[in-house]
Design a protein around this motif. Structure first.
Motif, PDB file in Angstrom:
ATOM      1  N   ALA A 363       0.760  -0.770  -0.181  1.00  0.00           N
ATOM      2  CA  ALA A 363      -0.031   0.110  -0.242  1.00  0.00           C
ATOM      3  C   ALA A 363       1.072   1.560   0.080  1.00  0.00           C
ATOM      4  O   ALA A 363       0.552   2.502  -0.582  1.00  0.00           O
ATOM      5  N   GLN A 364       2.028   1.041   0.807  1.00  0.00           N
ATOM      6  CA  GLN A 364       2.902   2.053   0.686  1.00  0.00           C
ATOM      7  C   GLN A 364       3.116   2.506  -0.629  1.00  0.00           C
ATOM      8  O   GLN A 364       3.325   3.462  -1.019  1.00  0.00           O
ATOM      9  N   GLU A 368       3.306   6.385  -2.449  1.00  0.00           N
ATOM     10  CA  GLU A 368       4.076   6.860  -3.384  1.00  0.00           C
ATOM     11  C   GLU A 368       4.381   7.122  -4.526  1.00  0.00           C
ATOM     12  O   GLU A 368       5.059   8.329  -5.553  1.00  0.00           O
ATOM     13  N   ALA A 369       3.390   6.299  -5.120  1.00  0.00           N
ATOM     14  CA  ALA A 369       3.050   7.208  -6.885  1.00  0.00           C
ATOM     15  C   ALA A 369       1.640   7.187  -6.590  1.00  0.00           C
ATOM     16  O   ALA A 369       1.615   8.028  -7.631  1.00  0.00           O
ATOM     17  N   ASN A 370       1.328   7.772  -6.140  1.00  0.00           N
ATOM     18  CA  ASN A 370       0.233   8.686  -5.941  1.00  0.00           C
ATOM     19  C   ASN A 370      -0.802   8.600  -6.636  1.00  0.00           C
ATOM     20  O   ASN A 370      -1.944   8.970  -7.298  1.00  0.00           O
ATOM     21  N   THR A 398      -6.071   5.460 -11.049  1.00  0.00           N
ATOM     22  CA  THR A 398      -5.137   6.130 -11.340  1.00  0.00           C
ATOM     23  C   THR A 398      -6.142   7.015 -12.268  1.00  0.00           C
ATOM     24  O   THR A 398      -6.878   7.748 -12.121  1.00  0.00           O
ATOM     25  N   ARG A 399      -4.811   7.965 -12.459  1.00  0.00           N
ATOM     26  CA  ARG A 399      -5.390   9.296 -13.177  1.00  0.00           C
ATOM     27  C   ARG A 399      -4.592   8.960 -14.803  1.00  0.00           C
ATOM     28  O   ARG A 399      -5.396   9.951 -15.785  1.00  0.00           O
ATOM     29  N   GLY A 400      -4.479   7.817 -15.549  1.00  0.00           N
ATOM     30  CA  GLY A 400      -5.244   7.429 -16.737  1.00  0.00           C
ATOM     31  C   GLY A 400      -3.842   6.468 -16.534  1.00  0.00           C
ATOM     32  O   GLY A 400      -2.509   6.149 -16.342  1.00  0.00           O
ATOM     33  N   PRO A 401      -3.398   5.526 -18.588  1.00  0.00           N
ATOM     34  CA  PRO A 401      -2.680   4.545 -18.761  1.00  0.00           C
ATOM     35  C   PRO A 401      -1.865   5.426 -18.418  1.00  0.00           C
ATOM     36  O   PRO A 401      -1.000   4.416 -17.678  1.00  0.00           O
ATOM     37  N   ASP A 402      -0.676   6.290 -18.462  1.00  0.00           N
ATOM     38  CA  ASP A 402       0.872   6.800 -18.121  1.00  0.00           C
ATOM     39  C   ASP A 402       0.366   6.829 -16.523  1.00  0.00           C
ATOM     40  O   ASP A 402       1.741   5.982 -16.475  1.00  0.00           O
ATOM     41  N   HIS A 403       0.164   6.654 -15.984  1.00  0.00           N
ATOM     42  CA  HIS A 403       0.094   6.864 -14.186  1.00  0.00           C
ATOM     43  C   HIS A 403       0.092   5.524 -14.000  1.00  0.00           C
ATOM     44  O   HIS A 403       0.847   4.628 -13.084  1.00  0.00           O
ATOM     45  N   ALA A 404      -1.007   4.551 -15.274  1.00  0.00           N
ATOM     46  CA  ALA A 404      -1.516   2.782 -14.507  1.00  0.00           C
ATOM     47  C   ALA A 404       0.147   2.176 -14.658  1.00  0.00           C
ATOM     48  O   ALA A 404       0.495   1.519 -14.050  1.00  0.00           O
ATOM     49  N   LEU A 408       2.745   0.843 -12.289  1.00  0.00           N
ATOM     50  CA  LEU A 408       3.228  -0.807 -12.129  1.00  0.00           C
ATOM     51  C   LEU A 408       4.948  -0.802 -12.107  1.00  0.00           C
ATOM     52  O   LEU A 408       5.491  -2.102 -11.037  1.00  0.00           O
ATOM     53  N   GLU A 409       5.758  -0.073 -12.454  1.00  0.00           N
ATOM     54  CA  GLU A 409       6.483   0.424 -12.329  1.00  0.00           C
ATOM     55  C   GLU A 409       7.087   0.536 -11.005  1.00  0.00           C
ATOM     56  O   GLU A 409       8.473  -0.217 -10.809  1.00  0.00           O
ATOM     57  N   HIS A 410       6.897   0.757 -10.388  1.00  0.00           N
ATOM     58  CA  HIS A 410       7.020   1.273  -8.966  1.00  0.00           C
ATOM     59  C   HIS A 410       7.008   0.008  -8.203  1.00  0.00           C
ATOM     60  O   HIS A 410       7.741  -0.225  -7.214  1.00  0.00           O
TER      61      HIS A 410
END
Length: 422
Positions: A363-364, A368-370, A398-404, A408-410
Protein backbone atom coordinates in the motif's frame (compact mmCIF):
# COMPACT_ATOMS: atom_id res chain seq x y z
CA UNK A 1 -16.37 -2.88 -38.65
CA UNK A 2 -17.63 -0.64 -41.47
CA UNK A 3 -20.17 -1.50 -44.16
CA UNK A 4 -20.84 0.98 -46.97
CA UNK A 5 -23.50 0.53 -49.65
CA UNK A 6 -21.42 2.35 -52.30
CA UNK A 7 -23.51 5.53 -52.57
CA UNK A 8 -23.59 7.31 -55.94
CA UNK A 9 -23.87 11.01 -56.63
CA UNK A 10 -27.38 12.32 -57.14
CA UNK A 11 -28.16 15.10 -59.58
CA UNK A 12 -31.83 15.37 -58.53
CA UNK A 13 -33.66 15.32 -55.21
CA UNK A 14 -33.48 11.80 -53.74
CA UNK A 15 -36.57 9.62 -53.59
CA UNK A 16 -36.72 7.06 -50.80
CA UNK A 17 -39.27 4.48 -49.67
CA UNK A 18 -41.58 5.68 -46.91
CA UNK A 19 -42.45 9.31 -46.05
CA UNK A 20 -41.65 12.13 -48.45
CA UNK A 21 -40.43 15.54 -47.30
CA UNK A 22 -43.99 16.91 -47.09
CA UNK A 23 -44.92 14.04 -44.74
CA UNK A 24 -41.98 14.83 -42.49
CA UNK A 25 -42.94 18.49 -42.39
CA UNK A 26 -46.54 17.60 -41.49
CA UNK A 27 -45.30 15.25 -38.79
CA UNK A 28 -43.22 18.07 -37.38
CA UNK A 29 -46.27 20.25 -36.87
CA UNK A 30 -48.06 17.35 -35.15
CA UNK A 31 -45.29 16.34 -32.74
CA UNK A 32 -44.79 19.99 -31.82
CA UNK A 33 -47.97 19.57 -29.77
CA UNK A 34 -46.10 17.37 -27.29
CA UNK A 35 -42.31 17.71 -27.75
CA UNK A 36 -39.89 20.60 -27.48
CA UNK A 37 -36.94 21.00 -29.89
CA UNK A 38 -33.93 19.61 -28.03
CA UNK A 39 -30.66 21.55 -27.78
CA UNK A 40 -27.59 21.16 -29.94
CA UNK A 41 -24.48 21.41 -27.79
CA UNK A 42 -21.03 22.09 -29.21
CA UNK A 43 -18.39 19.54 -28.13
CA UNK A 44 -14.84 20.86 -28.03
CA UNK A 45 -13.34 17.53 -26.98
CA UNK A 46 -14.91 15.73 -29.94
CA UNK A 47 -13.90 18.56 -32.25
CA UNK A 48 -10.31 18.03 -31.14
CA UNK A 49 -10.73 14.30 -31.70
CA UNK A 50 -11.90 14.46 -35.32
CA UNK A 51 -10.55 17.86 -36.36
CA UNK A 52 -13.95 19.27 -37.35
CA UNK A 53 -16.81 21.02 -35.53
CA UNK A 54 -19.01 18.55 -33.63
CA UNK A 55 -22.47 19.15 -32.16
CA UNK A 56 -24.49 16.86 -29.92
CA UNK A 57 -28.23 16.60 -30.55
CA UNK A 58 -29.52 16.03 -27.02
CA UNK A 59 -32.59 13.82 -27.38
CA UNK A 60 -31.65 12.49 -23.95
CA UNK A 61 -33.26 15.73 -22.71
CA UNK A 62 -36.52 15.09 -24.57
CA UNK A 63 -39.76 14.37 -22.71
CA UNK A 64 -39.70 10.72 -21.55
CA UNK A 65 -35.91 10.84 -21.90
CA UNK A 66 -35.67 9.83 -25.57
CA UNK A 67 -36.77 10.58 -29.13
CA UNK A 68 -39.36 7.77 -28.99
CA UNK A 69 -42.21 10.10 -28.00
CA UNK A 70 -42.01 11.67 -31.48
CA UNK A 71 -42.85 8.54 -33.44
CA UNK A 72 -45.32 7.19 -30.88
CA UNK A 73 -47.29 10.44 -30.71
CA UNK A 74 -47.36 10.92 -34.48
CA UNK A 75 -48.50 7.33 -35.06
CA UNK A 76 -51.24 7.48 -32.45
CA UNK A 77 -52.45 10.95 -33.46
CA UNK A 78 -53.35 9.52 -36.87
CA UNK A 79 -55.57 6.74 -35.53
CA UNK A 80 -59.26 7.01 -36.32
CA UNK A 81 -61.73 7.76 -33.54
CA UNK A 82 -62.84 4.12 -33.69
CA UNK A 83 -59.24 2.90 -33.32
CA UNK A 84 -58.58 5.29 -30.45
CA UNK A 85 -61.64 3.96 -28.66
CA UNK A 86 -60.20 0.43 -28.86
CA UNK A 87 -57.03 1.53 -27.09
CA UNK A 88 -53.42 0.76 -27.92
CA UNK A 89 -50.95 -1.90 -26.84
CA UNK A 90 -47.15 -2.02 -27.02
CA UNK A 91 -44.24 -4.10 -25.79
CA UNK A 92 -41.00 -2.58 -24.61
CA UNK A 93 -38.28 -2.72 -21.99
CA UNK A 94 -38.04 1.04 -21.73
CA UNK A 95 -38.05 4.03 -24.06
CA UNK A 96 -40.83 2.96 -26.43
CA UNK A 97 -43.01 2.08 -23.44
CA UNK A 98 -42.64 5.56 -22.01
CA UNK A 99 -43.24 7.22 -25.38
CA UNK A 100 -46.45 5.26 -25.97
CA UNK A 101 -47.64 5.84 -22.40
CA UNK A 102 -47.17 9.62 -22.57
CA UNK A 103 -48.63 9.88 -26.08
CA UNK A 104 -51.68 7.89 -24.97
CA UNK A 105 -52.19 10.17 -21.99
CA UNK A 106 -51.93 13.30 -24.14
CA UNK A 107 -54.36 11.90 -26.72
CA UNK A 108 -56.82 10.41 -24.23
CA UNK A 109 -56.24 6.81 -25.34
CA UNK A 110 -56.14 3.80 -23.02
CA UNK A 111 -52.72 2.12 -23.21
CA UNK A 112 -51.53 -1.32 -22.13
CA UNK A 113 -47.80 -1.91 -22.11
CA UNK A 114 -46.21 -5.34 -21.75
CA UNK A 115 -42.74 -5.21 -20.18
CA UNK A 116 -40.31 -7.97 -19.12
CA UNK A 117 -40.29 -8.91 -15.45
CA UNK A 118 -36.71 -7.69 -14.97
CA UNK A 119 -37.29 -4.21 -16.43
CA UNK A 120 -35.36 -1.46 -14.67
CA UNK A 121 -37.43 0.05 -11.87
CA UNK A 122 -37.13 3.69 -13.06
CA UNK A 123 -38.52 2.73 -16.50
CA UNK A 124 -41.35 0.73 -14.94
CA UNK A 125 -42.27 3.58 -12.59
CA UNK A 126 -42.13 6.18 -15.36
CA UNK A 127 -44.36 4.14 -17.68
CA UNK A 128 -46.95 3.67 -14.95
CA UNK A 129 -46.59 7.31 -13.98
CA UNK A 130 -47.71 8.38 -17.45
CA UNK A 131 -50.94 6.46 -16.87
CA UNK A 132 -50.45 3.24 -18.84
CA UNK A 133 -51.47 -0.15 -17.51
CA UNK A 134 -48.28 -2.17 -17.27
CA UNK A 135 -48.29 -5.97 -17.48
CA UNK A 136 -45.04 -7.76 -16.60
CA UNK A 137 -44.49 -10.86 -18.72
CA UNK A 138 -41.45 -13.04 -19.32
CA UNK A 139 -37.75 -12.33 -19.00
CA UNK A 140 -36.84 -11.19 -22.53
CA UNK A 141 -38.37 -8.63 -24.89
CA UNK A 142 -39.66 -11.44 -27.14
CA UNK A 143 -42.15 -12.67 -24.55
CA UNK A 144 -43.81 -9.27 -24.01
CA UNK A 145 -43.99 -8.87 -27.81
CA UNK A 146 -45.89 -12.14 -28.15
CA UNK A 147 -48.16 -11.19 -25.27
CA UNK A 148 -48.87 -7.78 -26.81
CA UNK A 149 -49.75 -9.39 -30.16
CA UNK A 150 -52.13 -11.80 -28.43
CA UNK A 151 -53.67 -8.92 -26.49
CA UNK A 152 -54.23 -6.94 -29.69
CA UNK A 153 -55.89 -9.91 -31.36
CA UNK A 154 -58.17 -10.70 -28.44
CA UNK A 155 -59.20 -7.14 -27.53
CA UNK A 156 -58.95 -5.20 -30.78
CA UNK A 157 -56.37 -2.81 -29.33
CA UNK A 158 -54.06 -1.24 -31.92
CA UNK A 159 -50.50 -2.51 -31.72
CA UNK A 160 -47.97 0.34 -31.81
CA UNK A 161 -44.78 -0.95 -33.39
CA UNK A 162 -41.59 0.66 -32.04
CA UNK A 163 -40.03 1.30 -35.47
CA UNK A 164 -41.48 -0.52 -38.50
CA UNK A 165 -44.31 1.81 -39.49
CA UNK A 166 -44.62 4.74 -41.92
CA UNK A 167 -46.05 7.11 -39.29
CA UNK A 168 -43.42 6.18 -36.70
CA UNK A 169 -40.65 6.83 -39.22
CA UNK A 170 -42.17 10.22 -40.08
CA UNK A 171 -42.29 11.19 -36.42
CA UNK A 172 -38.70 10.19 -35.73
CA UNK A 173 -37.51 12.06 -38.82
CA UNK A 174 -38.48 15.36 -37.20
CA UNK A 175 -35.20 15.12 -35.25
CA UNK A 176 -33.37 15.56 -38.55
CA UNK A 177 -35.37 18.62 -39.58
CA UNK A 178 -34.50 20.30 -36.27
CA UNK A 179 -30.81 19.56 -36.82
CA UNK A 180 -30.77 21.15 -40.28
CA UNK A 181 -32.52 24.24 -38.90
CA UNK A 182 -29.62 24.89 -36.54
CA UNK A 183 -26.72 23.43 -38.53
CA UNK A 184 -27.52 24.22 -42.19
CA UNK A 185 -23.88 23.53 -43.16
CA UNK A 186 -24.11 19.96 -41.83
CA UNK A 187 -21.74 17.53 -43.55
CA UNK A 188 -22.03 14.33 -41.48
CA UNK A 189 -24.77 13.01 -39.20
CA UNK A 190 -24.00 10.10 -36.85
CA UNK A 191 -27.02 8.13 -35.62
CA UNK A 192 -27.52 5.14 -33.28
CA UNK A 193 -29.31 2.15 -34.85
CA UNK A 194 -31.52 -0.41 -33.15
CA UNK A 195 -34.57 -1.48 -35.13
CA UNK A 196 -34.03 1.45 -37.48
CA UNK A 197 -36.90 3.83 -36.75
CA UNK A 198 -34.66 6.76 -35.87
CA UNK A 199 -32.04 6.40 -38.59
CA UNK A 200 -34.53 5.66 -41.37
CA UNK A 201 -36.58 8.72 -40.48
CA UNK A 202 -33.64 11.05 -39.88
CA UNK A 203 -31.64 9.92 -42.93
CA UNK A 204 -34.60 10.26 -45.28
CA UNK A 205 -35.74 13.61 -43.89
CA UNK A 206 -32.25 15.11 -43.84
CA UNK A 207 -31.26 13.99 -47.31
CA UNK A 208 -34.53 15.18 -48.84
CA UNK A 209 -34.37 18.53 -47.04
CA UNK A 210 -30.66 19.01 -47.76
CA UNK A 211 -31.31 18.46 -51.47
CA UNK A 212 -33.71 21.43 -51.47
CA UNK A 213 -30.84 23.51 -50.04
CA UNK A 214 -28.42 22.31 -52.71
CA UNK A 215 -26.43 20.24 -50.19
CA UNK A 216 -25.54 16.63 -49.57
CA UNK A 217 -25.21 15.12 -46.10
CA UNK A 218 -23.37 11.93 -45.22
CA UNK A 219 -25.29 9.63 -42.83
CA UNK A 220 -23.37 7.20 -40.62
CA UNK A 221 -25.27 4.63 -38.54
CA UNK A 222 -23.79 3.05 -35.42
CA UNK A 223 -24.67 -0.32 -33.92
CA UNK A 224 -23.46 -2.32 -30.93
CA UNK A 225 -20.95 -4.93 -32.11
CA UNK A 226 -22.95 -7.59 -30.27
CA UNK A 227 -26.15 -6.76 -32.17
CA UNK A 228 -25.06 -5.90 -35.75
CA UNK A 229 -28.30 -6.64 -37.60
CA UNK A 230 -27.97 -3.71 -40.01
CA UNK A 231 -24.25 -4.17 -40.63
CA UNK A 232 -24.86 -7.82 -41.55
CA UNK A 233 -28.01 -7.08 -43.56
CA UNK A 234 -26.32 -4.29 -45.53
CA UNK A 235 -23.46 -6.59 -46.39
CA UNK A 236 -25.87 -9.34 -47.43
CA UNK A 237 -28.10 -6.95 -49.34
CA UNK A 238 -31.17 -8.44 -47.67
CA UNK A 239 -32.92 -8.51 -44.30
CA UNK A 240 -30.93 -10.83 -42.09
CA UNK A 241 -31.57 -11.93 -38.53
CA UNK A 242 -28.53 -12.12 -36.27
CA UNK A 243 -27.89 -13.72 -32.91
CA UNK A 244 -27.73 -10.96 -30.31
CA UNK A 245 -25.22 -11.45 -27.52
CA UNK A 246 -25.27 -9.48 -24.27
CA UNK A 247 -24.43 -5.77 -24.58
CA UNK A 248 -24.68 -2.77 -22.31
CA UNK A 249 -26.42 -1.00 -25.20
CA UNK A 250 -29.58 -3.05 -24.68
CA UNK A 251 -31.78 -0.29 -26.10
CA UNK A 252 -30.45 -1.02 -29.60
CA UNK A 253 -30.02 -4.80 -29.25
CA UNK A 254 -32.40 -5.80 -32.05
CA UNK A 255 -31.88 -9.05 -33.94
CA UNK A 256 -33.64 -8.10 -37.20
CA UNK A 257 -34.15 -4.75 -38.96
CA UNK A 258 -37.62 -3.46 -39.66
CA UNK A 259 -38.68 -4.08 -43.26
CA UNK A 260 -39.59 -0.48 -44.10
CA UNK A 261 -36.64 0.81 -42.10
CA UNK A 262 -34.16 -1.39 -43.93
CA UNK A 263 -35.53 -0.39 -47.33
CA UNK A 264 -34.93 3.27 -46.45
CA UNK A 265 -31.52 2.67 -44.87
CA UNK A 266 -30.28 0.83 -47.97
CA UNK A 267 -30.99 3.94 -50.02
CA UNK A 268 -30.33 6.79 -47.59
CA UNK A 269 -27.52 5.69 -45.25
CA UNK A 270 -23.91 5.89 -46.42
CA UNK A 271 -22.19 3.74 -43.80
CA UNK A 272 -22.90 1.49 -40.84
CA UNK A 273 -20.19 1.00 -38.22
CA UNK A 274 -20.13 -1.02 -35.01
CA UNK A 275 -18.66 -0.25 -31.58
CA UNK A 276 -17.75 -2.49 -28.66
CA UNK A 277 -19.09 -2.24 -25.13
CA UNK A 278 -15.71 -0.87 -24.03
CA UNK A 279 -15.99 1.87 -26.68
CA UNK A 280 -19.50 2.69 -25.49
CA UNK A 281 -18.52 2.78 -21.83
CA UNK A 282 -15.70 5.21 -22.59
CA UNK A 283 -18.09 7.41 -24.57
CA UNK A 284 -20.65 7.44 -21.78
CA UNK A 285 -17.97 8.38 -19.26
CA UNK A 286 -16.69 11.18 -21.50
CA UNK A 287 -20.21 12.55 -21.97
CA UNK A 288 -20.77 12.54 -18.22
CA UNK A 289 -17.45 14.16 -17.35
CA UNK A 290 -16.89 16.58 -20.22
CA UNK A 291 -20.31 17.30 -21.72
CA UNK A 292 -22.28 17.01 -18.45
CA UNK A 293 -24.81 14.81 -20.24
CA UNK A 294 -26.44 11.73 -18.69
CA UNK A 295 -26.86 9.31 -21.59
CA UNK A 296 -27.84 5.65 -21.72
CA UNK A 297 -25.38 3.29 -23.46
CA UNK A 298 -27.55 2.92 -26.57
CA UNK A 299 -27.67 6.71 -26.84
CA UNK A 300 -23.89 7.08 -26.60
CA UNK A 301 -22.82 4.78 -29.45
CA UNK A 302 -22.73 7.71 -31.90
CA UNK A 303 -20.08 9.37 -29.73
CA UNK A 304 -18.24 6.05 -29.37
CA UNK A 305 -17.89 5.91 -33.15
CA UNK A 306 -16.31 9.38 -33.16
CA UNK A 307 -13.96 8.59 -30.28
CA UNK A 308 -12.73 5.40 -31.98
CA UNK A 309 -11.94 7.23 -35.22
CA UNK A 310 -14.49 5.36 -37.32
CA UNK A 311 -15.93 8.56 -38.78
CA UNK A 312 -13.20 10.26 -40.81
CA UNK A 313 -13.13 13.35 -43.03
CA UNK A 314 -16.43 14.28 -41.44
CA UNK A 315 -16.59 18.06 -41.81
CA UNK A 316 -19.26 19.72 -39.68
CA UNK A 317 -20.73 16.83 -37.69
CA UNK A 318 -23.75 16.17 -35.50
CA UNK A 319 -23.97 13.09 -33.27
CA UNK A 320 -27.41 12.20 -31.94
CA UNK A 321 -27.66 11.29 -28.25
CA UNK A 322 -30.81 9.25 -28.63
CA UNK A 323 -31.74 8.65 -24.99
CA UNK A 324 -30.88 9.23 -21.36
CA UNK A 325 -32.93 6.59 -19.53
CA UNK A 326 -30.20 4.77 -17.66
CA UNK A 327 -30.83 2.83 -14.48
CA UNK A 328 -28.57 4.20 -11.69
CA UNK A 329 -27.36 0.65 -10.99
CA UNK A 330 -26.40 0.23 -14.65
CA UNK A 331 -24.77 3.66 -14.62
CA UNK A 332 -22.57 2.60 -11.72
CA UNK A 333 -21.51 -0.53 -13.61
CA UNK A 334 -20.87 1.33 -16.86
CA UNK A 335 -18.87 4.08 -15.18
CA UNK A 336 -16.73 1.47 -13.45
CA UNK A 337 -16.28 -0.32 -16.78
CA UNK A 338 -15.39 2.96 -18.49
CA UNK A 339 -12.82 3.80 -15.82
CA UNK A 340 -11.27 0.34 -16.16
CA UNK A 341 -11.16 0.51 -19.96
CA UNK A 342 -9.30 3.84 -19.78
CA UNK A 343 -6.93 2.40 -17.14
CA UNK A 344 -8.10 4.87 -14.53
CA UNK A 345 -9.17 1.93 -12.38
CA UNK A 346 -6.71 -0.91 -12.02
CA UNK A 347 -7.40 -4.33 -10.61
CA UNK A 348 -4.13 -6.03 -9.72
CA UNK A 349 -3.26 -9.43 -8.30
CA UNK A 350 0.07 -9.63 -6.47
CA UNK A 351 1.59 -12.79 -4.93
CA UNK A 352 3.28 -11.95 -1.62
CA UNK A 353 5.41 -13.79 0.95
CA UNK A 354 3.19 -14.85 3.84
CA UNK A 355 4.77 -12.72 6.53
CA UNK A 356 3.78 -9.60 8.48
CA UNK A 357 4.10 -6.14 6.91
CA UNK A 358 3.69 -7.07 3.23
CA UNK A 359 0.22 -5.57 2.89
CA UNK A 360 1.32 -2.29 4.47
CA UNK A 361 4.46 -2.18 2.31
CA UNK A 362 2.50 -2.72 -0.89
CA UNK A 363 0.00 0.00 0.00
CA UNK A 364 2.89 2.38 0.75
CA UNK A 365 4.43 1.77 -2.69
CA UNK A 366 1.12 2.53 -4.38
CA UNK A 367 0.77 5.71 -2.30
CA UNK A 368 4.32 6.78 -3.23
CA UNK A 369 3.21 6.53 -6.87
CA UNK A 370 0.39 8.97 -6.00
CA UNK A 371 -2.36 6.40 -6.64
CA UNK A 372 -5.22 5.52 -4.34
CA UNK A 373 -6.14 2.03 -3.10
CA UNK A 374 -9.94 1.76 -2.91
CA UNK A 375 -10.40 -1.95 -2.21
CA UNK A 376 -8.24 -4.81 -0.89
CA UNK A 377 -8.71 -8.59 -0.85
CA UNK A 378 -6.13 -10.77 0.94
CA UNK A 379 -6.28 -14.56 0.46
CA UNK A 380 -4.19 -17.70 0.87
CA UNK A 381 -6.28 -19.70 -1.60
CA UNK A 382 -5.38 -18.36 -5.06
CA UNK A 383 -4.55 -20.76 -7.88
CA UNK A 384 -0.82 -21.24 -8.39
CA UNK A 385 0.17 -19.92 -4.98
CA UNK A 386 2.93 -21.65 -3.09
CA UNK A 387 2.20 -22.74 0.46
CA UNK A 388 4.32 -19.87 1.76
CA UNK A 389 2.53 -17.24 -0.32
CA UNK A 390 -0.66 -15.19 -0.14
CA UNK A 391 -2.35 -13.27 -2.95
CA UNK A 392 -3.26 -9.61 -2.68
CA UNK A 393 -5.99 -8.17 -4.89
CA UNK A 394 -5.80 -4.38 -5.11
CA UNK A 395 -8.32 -2.05 -6.74
CA UNK A 396 -6.53 1.21 -7.49
CA UNK A 397 -7.62 4.60 -8.86
CA UNK A 398 -5.15 6.20 -11.29
CA UNK A 399 -5.06 9.28 -13.50
CA UNK A 400 -4.94 7.31 -16.73
CA UNK A 401 -2.74 4.92 -18.77
CA UNK A 402 0.60 6.68 -18.13
CA UNK A 403 -0.04 6.81 -14.39
CA UNK A 404 -1.13 3.15 -14.40
CA UNK A 405 2.23 2.20 -15.99
CA UNK A 406 4.01 4.25 -13.32
CA UNK A 407 2.20 2.35 -10.52
CA UNK A 408 3.15 -1.00 -12.06
CA UNK A 409 6.78 0.09 -12.45
CA UNK A 410 6.96 1.15 -8.79
CA UNK A 411 5.69 -2.26 -7.68
CA UNK A 412 8.07 -4.16 -9.97
CA UNK A 413 11.02 -2.04 -8.86
CA UNK A 414 10.24 -3.13 -5.29
CA UNK A 415 10.47 -6.79 -6.33
CA UNK A 416 6.75 -7.55 -6.69
CA UNK A 417 5.08 -9.22 -9.69
CA UNK A 418 1.69 -7.54 -10.21
CA UNK A 419 -0.73 -8.99 -12.76
CA UNK A 420 -3.55 -7.05 -14.36
CA UNK A 421 -6.94 -8.64 -13.69
CA UNK A 422 -9.51 -7.75 -16.38
Amino acid sequence: MTIAPNPTERTTAPVFPGPDLAAFERARSVVAEVVQPTPLEHSRILEQQIGSPVWLKCENLQRTGSYKIRGAYHRMSRLSDEEKARGVVAASAGNHAQGVALAARELGIAATIFMPIGVALPKLQATRGYGAEVVLRGHTVEEPLRAAAEFAESTGAVFIHPFDHHDVVAGQGTVGLEILDEVPDLDTLVVPIGGGGLISGVASAVKQKAATLGRTVRIVGVQAANAPAYAVSMQAGALTEVAVTPTIADGIAVSRPGALNFAIVQEAVDEVVTVSDDDTARALLMLLERAKQVVEPAGAVSVAALLTGQVRDAGTTVAILSGGNIDPLMMNRVISHGLASTERYLKLRIPLPDRPGQLARTAQIVAEANANVVEVLHTRHGNGLQISQVELELHIETRGPDHAVEVLEHLRAAGYEPRMDF
